[in-house]
Design a protein around this motif. Structure first.
Motif, short mmCIF file in Angstrom:
data_model
loop_
_atom_site.label_atom_id
_atom_site.label_comp_id
_atom_site.label_asym_id
_atom_site.label_seq_id
_atom_site.Cartn_x
_atom_site.Cartn_y
_atom_site.Cartn_z
N ALA A 149 35.13 13.90 -57.58
CA ALA A 149 35.80 13.69 -58.87
C ALA A 149 36.66 12.44 -58.71
CB ALA A 149 36.61 14.92 -59.25
N THR A 161 40.62 11.53 -54.58
CA THR A 161 41.88 11.30 -53.87
C THR A 161 42.05 12.23 -52.68
OG1 THR A 161 43.08 12.76 -55.37
CG2 THR A 161 43.07 10.42 -55.92
N ASP A 162 41.43 13.38 -52.74
CA ASP A 162 41.48 14.29 -51.60
C ASP A 162 40.22 14.12 -50.75
OD1 ASP A 162 42.41 16.28 -49.94
OD2 ASP A 162 41.55 17.89 -51.13
N LEU A 163 39.07 14.11 -51.42
CA LEU A 163 37.80 14.10 -50.70
C LEU A 163 37.64 12.90 -49.77
CD1 LEU A 163 35.05 15.52 -50.35
CD2 LEU A 163 34.17 14.01 -52.14
N ILE A 186 30.82 13.12 -60.36
CA ILE A 186 30.74 13.81 -61.65
C ILE A 186 31.57 13.11 -62.73
CG2 ILE A 186 30.23 16.08 -60.66
CD1 ILE A 186 33.24 16.77 -61.07
N ALA A 210 36.52 19.37 -66.32
CA ALA A 210 36.97 19.26 -64.92
C ALA A 210 37.29 17.81 -64.54
CB ALA A 210 35.91 19.83 -63.99
N ILE A 238 53.90 16.28 -59.58
CA ILE A 238 53.09 15.56 -58.59
C ILE A 238 53.66 14.16 -58.36
CG2 ILE A 238 50.77 14.60 -58.17
CD1 ILE A 238 49.67 17.16 -59.53
N GLY A 270 39.95 19.33 -62.31
CA GLY A 270 38.99 20.07 -61.47
C GLY A 270 39.28 19.85 -59.99
N GLY A 271 39.51 18.61 -59.63
CA GLY A 271 39.80 18.28 -58.23
C GLY A 271 41.12 18.87 -57.78
N ARG A 292 41.49 20.77 -51.11
CA ARG A 292 41.49 21.56 -49.87
C ARG A 292 42.94 21.74 -49.38
NH1 ARG A 292 36.65 21.90 -47.43
NH2 ARG A 292 37.49 23.97 -47.04
N ARG A 349 46.38 21.69 -47.31
CA ARG A 349 46.98 20.59 -46.55
C ARG A 349 47.33 20.99 -45.12
NH1 ARG A 349 46.18 16.06 -49.35
NH2 ARG A 349 46.97 15.29 -47.40
N ARG A 380 34.97 29.18 -47.36
CA ARG A 380 35.90 28.30 -48.05
C ARG A 380 37.03 29.10 -48.66
NH1 ARG A 380 33.13 22.71 -50.11
NH2 ARG A 380 35.13 21.95 -50.82
N VAL A 431 32.55 23.82 -60.89
CA VAL A 431 33.42 24.06 -62.04
C VAL A 431 33.22 22.94 -63.07
CG1 VAL A 431 35.82 24.26 -62.79
CG2 VAL A 431 35.11 25.15 -60.55
N PHE A 439 54.19 17.76 -51.15
CA PHE A 439 53.95 19.10 -51.67
C PHE A 439 55.24 19.90 -51.66
CE2 PHE A 439 49.78 17.64 -51.09
CZ PHE A 439 49.03 18.31 -52.05
#
Ligand SMILES: Cc1cc2nc3c(=O)[nH]c(=O)nc-3n(C[C@H](O)[C@H](O)[C@H](O)COP(=O)(O)OP(=O)(O)OC[C@H]3O[C@@H](n4cnc5c(N)ncnc54)[C@H](O)[C@@H]3O)c2cc1C
Lengths: 330, 739
Positions: free
Chosen positions: A30, A33-35, A52, A73, A99, A111-112, A117, A119, A201, A211, A237
């Motif tokens: 998506a 930023t995390d992936l 996506i 998403a 955030i 969605g992301g 995942r 931290r 997961r 999603v 976080f």
């Protein structure tokens, strides 16, 4: 980063054609930023990445027939902040504001955000999600780990910052797959799980399930709020968080939803906290009692006792904010 | 030509010096035009990535590079640590893979097969007893001093012991305290590394360094060359803070790989490697007893402290304990602890920030115990001459008065723990003071004045982002009566004349020395030429507003250009130098500063916020107030970082440095730093001392000042920095259970 194939889907159906049935072989991209960070560190090593972001149906924010809201998403957090419909859900807006990073808000998607995942530093340093069956966190430095629901091997905390709000608001996910014709609506409260075995997961989706939309019920009277205990104004976080949704009538609470974040391997729905409030007006004392009730279920690890206090305060302050009262703190 | 007397113009006569000038390279940096080492990409470049050891302590059993070598895109693999080597900290580089792309290098790295024998680790540097039990400690020096001398027959240790006991017994107030500061890393935004290329047997190295003039020898020594075979370039650098003085073994490896492959190589550390191996500041923890008289004047100090500078032991030097405020009787002892961490490097004002946070907290606790205003206790000790500093007590006192006004100390002060809460929020004030040297380093400036009036300087210094380039240009512009944009400053190359490393706050003194000297020498020659045309004595001339004119009769003038035209065909070349330590009218050393913090603490969550922070700093003559103040803002933010956020976290089980990522290694953001007010203290008696560096001093006090402010708010000391919510809550709980 492992060399990978980049694929781009233009339709929802097209996504399924590109997803593998084998776990870990394909990942959805998506905002990335995390992936991308996970791929760079080779914590996640897909053979194929499926973008996506070019699917028009995933970019919508639309009211439903019942007066709720459907959010694609791939809608960015920034777009949500600017949307008039979304403003009707203060708990969600507050979570996104928290955030506190223009970059993440502009690039990250809802969605992301929901699927990001954990931290957990053991996970992110390559020890797997359960980090040696939970022993690394149980015996090591667990200051940011779970204080609820941590008796199994999963000691990490669920990272999503919008999930507590979305669950309190009664959100569902529209999930497609694994077969082309499969479509289901899953309450977000049932989406997350604490994995028990390596390879599982932190959510219930099977390979080839994904999603497409997040669906919210009508906003109601907007007595809802998110409170996060943050040690910085930056994109760090929270140490603990809670979202509260109240149904108030005649000055007392009829129904309450209290969901804690950053304290358990899943968003933590606190029925005991909600029960305490029912039939009572919201005051600093009843809000405190709700917080106190919430932490009656806490099981801190040797290194994170302090998070129990923070969880209590988060619940208390989310309840006060939901009722439109001052928190008395930052 | 008359002999040139080097000097600075008076405040009234200065036209450029003392004005706030924007950084000359500000735009280039803001637009991305500025090229950092990371941005240097010669054709045919290879990217090198190293494998860092995953264990904090182990022995390498075997290394198999065959799969890595076969990985698509991999061109070269070099082993840095042979099988059999003992590795004493996580992240130590074991082998390097150079490949056609970053992705291929990382994939190749993942294919390296290394087997390890994992050994016991020790990383609990705060736990002295555990360190002793693990055999990890060693004596790290100490000193005792008493007003009364031992008699000839006395055993010295016994005498001191008795004397300290007596002084403590006779004290009106005794405080026993425990304080500390965790280890932090340098965390340079631009990691350590270089891009290197061989050309005709000579090494061209773009190195991210604080030491342009000194690192060519560094490469040469390890590659068996001579320094003239190496050119080092660093036009811009993304942070060093004391950790970037050498090419480091990874720089040498890059050069070896470039030689072996015949291709340019870029070898930058990964973020986690940057944090794990490229520089950290030692931790320090202290147990102290102090005794004071009824006025809060400390009569005796007795401390033991410990900490770690990594696997070699080390720690905070005992020589700066107690810090600045030093009573006449003291005993201090230090213990070094070997932990499985990489070796510390100099970090901005080495030893001082920790020493300040471990000492001046005790003075604040004394005020708390006496129910006195901390300001008055600091003042009483300054007035009593309890001072060991490179600055005068009177200067501190003047700076405190300024600071107190800026933060409204008297109106906002309340006794420790006695403030009026707003909900769960309490506020508090705290202060601290510091000292530093800041002597001018060696520097040579080569100056060229062209017949068309162009001015260009060459100097092998570097601009750490602090405004060195701008300061050099300001000095030239001041001397020649030109505008800052009419002179060109060339720095950042080892081909230029030698200038010292930027460490110890020595740069601004160094480069203003060499640039002022060279420009005054050159101006004297230009005056000689102009004097013929003006038919006036060279000694009667001045350079102002682009003109050379006769003092007192401004119409008797020629333009700067016209004067330079008299040079004929060739430019005028002048070189001038300053040697570190030589007495000079242009620079000196020894500064002081005071800082005050106003904080708010949420007692329910332990979260601390900075409301306002005041820094009053002296540094002799200020060349550019803007960059000087920027330096202090930056230092204060860095201080807030280690006071509230930053720490190296070693997992106690594995010894791993588990927060070696910017997502987990916490740093303050703009929203966390509150209002920062900076005041440059520059009365004539300070200005007349000449230029003194201020790169380091303002980063010293924040730890103690913020700790003291939090203590003032809560009435409870949170002993160890950073003051995380966890630690604040734990301190409150501990206090409550005691009460
Ligand atoms: C420095 C830093 C700070 C951060 N701080 C915060 C923070 O404060 N709060 C916060 O919430 N997050 C934070 N994040 C995490 C994360 O970047 C954001 O949550 C972001 O919103 C994720 O969205 P994305 O679209 O970029 O996700 P991506 O990175 O594209 O995807 C995240 C994960 O979800 C999966 N995924 C994406 N879309 C779907 C889908 N439709 N169906 C199923 N799976 C899907 C991906 O495969 C991937 O595993 C931070 C990240 C970084 C790098």
């Amino acid at each position: 980063m492992k060399a990978f194939e980049y694929a781009e889907a233009r339709t929802e159906a097209g996504v399924l054609e590109l997803l593998s049935a084998e776990p870990g072989k394909t990942e959805l991209l998506a905002g990335g930023t995390d992936l991308i960070g996970l791929m760079k560190k080779m914590i996640v090593t897909p053979d194929r990445v499926v973008n996506i972001m070019e699917i028009p149906s995933l970019k919508v924010i639309e009211p439903t027939a019942e007066g709720g809201l459907v959010i694609g998403a791939a809608v960015t957090l920034d777009d949500l902040l600017e949307n008039d419909y979304v403003r009707e859900y203060p708990a969600l807006v507050q979570a996104i504001r928290g955030i506190n990073s223009m970059q993440l808000q502009a690039q990250g998607t809802l969605g992301g955000e929901v699927c990001q995942r954990p931290r957990c530093w053991f996970f992110r340093n390559g020890h797997g999600l359960l980090a040696e069956n939970g022993t690394l966190a149980a015996e090591g430095d667990s200051r940011y780990h779970a204080v609820f629901g941590n008796q199994g091997p999963a000691k990490f905390v669920s990272s999503s910052r919008t999930a507590p709000a979305l669950i309190a608001l009664g959100a569902h996910l529209r999930v497609l797959g694994p077969a082309a014709e499969d479509e289901s609506f899953l309450p977000l409260s049932e989406f997350y799980r604490a994995p028990r075995q390596a390879g599982q997961r932190e959510h219930v989706l099977e390979p080839r399930q994904w999603v497409t939309h997040i669906v919210l019920p009508p906003p109601g009277d907007q007595h809802n709020a998110t409170y996060e205990v943050r040690d910085s104004e930056g994109p760090a976080f929270p140490l603990a968080a809670a979202a509260a949704r109240l149904e108030l009538a005649g000055g007392v609470v009829r129904q309450a939803q209290i969901v804690l974040g950053q304290v358990a391997p899943t968003p933590w729905v606190s029925q005991v906290a909600a029960d305490v409030l029912r039939g009572l007006p919201v005051t600093p004392a009843t809000a405190e009692a709700a917080g106190q009730a919430a932490i009656s279920e806490a099981t801190p690890l040797p290194g994170n006792q302090y998070k129990v206090q923070l969880a209590k305060v988060a619940v208390k302050r989310a309840v006060l904010l939901a009722a439109g009262l001052e928190t008395g703190g930052f | 030509m008359a002999e040139v007397k080097y000097s600075w113009p008076s405040r009234d006569d200065s036209r450029v010096i003392g004005q706030s000038v924007d950084r000359l390279d500000g735009l280039a940096k803001a637009t991305g035009a500025a090229k950092y080492t990371y941005d240097i990409n010669p054709k045919n470049l290879l990217i090198a990535k190293a494998l860092g050891c995953p264990h904090a302590h182990c022995r390498i059993k075997s290394i198999d590079t065959s799969a890595a070598e076969k990985t698509r895109g991999v061109v070269h693999v070099e082993i840095l640590k042979e099988a059999g080597s003992e590795i004493e900290f996580q992240g130590e580089l074991i082998a390097v893979v150079a490949a056609e792309s970053e992705g291929a290098a990382i994939e190749g790295r993942a294919a390296l097969k290394v087997q390890y024998d994992v050994l016991d680790t020790f990383t609990s540097d705060e736990d002295l007893a555990a360190a002793e039990q693990a055999g990890r400690t060693s004596k790290a020096g100490g000193k005792a001093q008493t007003e009364r001398e031992p008699g000839d027959d006395d055993d010295e240790d016994e005498f001191i012991e008795k004397e300290i006991d007596r002084l403590l017994k006779e004290s009106a107030h005794v405080v026993e305290g425990y304080y500390g500061v965790d280890a932090i890393t340098h965390c340079c935004l631009e990691p350590h590394g270089s891009t290197v290329e061989w050309k005709d047997g000579k090494l061209e190295a773009w190195l991210s360094t604080q030491n342009v003039s000194g690192t060519d020898d560094g490469f040469a020594r390890d590659l068996e060359l001579t320094a003239d075979d190496v050119n080092v370039y660093c036009e811009y650098i993304g942070g060093g803070f004391g950790s970037k003085f050498a090419p480091d073994y990874w720089g040498i490896s890059a050069a070896r790989i470039a030689r072996a492959t015949g291709r340019p190589v870029k070898f930058m550390l990964d973020r986690d490697q940057e944090l794990k191996i490229a520089g950290n500041r030692p931790s320090g923890y202290i147990k102290v007893r102090i005794g004071a008289d009824e006025n809060g004047v400390v009569k005796v100090w007795d401390s033991v402290h410990w900490g770690t500078a990594g696997f070699t032991g080390g720690g905070v030097s005992h020589t700066v304990i107690p810090y600045v405020l030093v009573p006449k009787n003291y005993r201090r002892n230090a213990t070094a602890i070997k932990t499985n961490n990489s070796q510390a490097r100099a970090w901005r004002a080495p030893n001082h920030p920790q020493a300040c946070a471990m000492s001046q907290t005790a003075f604040d606790d004394l005020a708390a115990k006496m129910g006195k205003d901390s300001y008055d206790v600091f003042l009483a000790n300054l007035k009593a001459g309890n001072v060991d500093s490179q600055q005068q007590p009177a200067v501190y006192i003047a700076e405190m008065e300024i600071g107190a006004k800026l933060i409204d100390w008297k109106a906002k002060w309340h006794p420790h723990g006695k403030g009026q809460p707003r909900g769960s929020i309490v506020d508090g004030l705290g202060m601290a003071l510091h000292t530093w040297g800041g002597v001018a380093n060696d520097s040579t400036c080569q100056l060229k004045i062209y017949p068309d009036g162009g001015v260009e300087s060459f100097c092998g210094t570097q601009d750490l982002g602090t405004g060195t380039r701008t300061v050099c240009a300001m000095v030239l512009a001041e001397t020649f009566g030109l505008k800052v944009n009419q002179v060109k400053v060339n720095i950042g190359s080892s081909k230029f004349p030698n200038s010292g490393a930027s460490g110890g706050s020595t740069t601004v003194g160094a480069v203003t020395e060499s640039h002022r000297r060279a420009s005054q020498d050159a101006l004297a020659k230009i005056f000689d030429l102009a004097s013929q045309e003006l038919q006036a004595d060279a000694g009667s001339l001045e350079a102002v507003d682009g003109m050379i004119r006769v003092k007192g009769s401004p119409n008797q003038a020629i333009t700067w250009k016209k004067a330079c035209a008299r040079l004929g065909m060739k430019p005028l070349e002048v070189s001038a130098s300053h040697k570190r330590g030589d007495a000079s009218p242009l620079s000196s050393s020894g500064v002081g500063g005071i800082q005050m913090a106003h904080v708010e603490v949420d007692k329910e969550t332990g979260v601390v916020k900075i409301k306002k922070f005041v820094a009053v700093q002296d540094q002799g003559l200020v060349i550019n107030p803007k960059t000087c103040k920027s330096q202090i803002y930056g230092a204060v933010i860095m201080g807030i970082a280690f006071a509230l956020h930053e720490q190296r976290i070693n997992d106690p089980q594995t010894g791993a440095f588990i927060n070696a990522e910017l997502a987990d290694y916490k740093l303050p953001r703009l929203g966390d730093v509150g209002e920062i007010v900076v005041e440059l203290y520059e009365p004539e008696d300070q200005r007349s001392r000449g230029v003194i560096g201020n790169g380091e001093p303002p980063v010293i006090s924040p730890g103690a000042a913020i700790s003291n402010a939090v203590c003032n708010a809560l009435g409870v000391r949170v002993p160890v920095l950073p003051l995380t919510p966890q630690r604040v809550l734990e301190a409150i709980t501990k206090q409550a259970s005691r009460a």
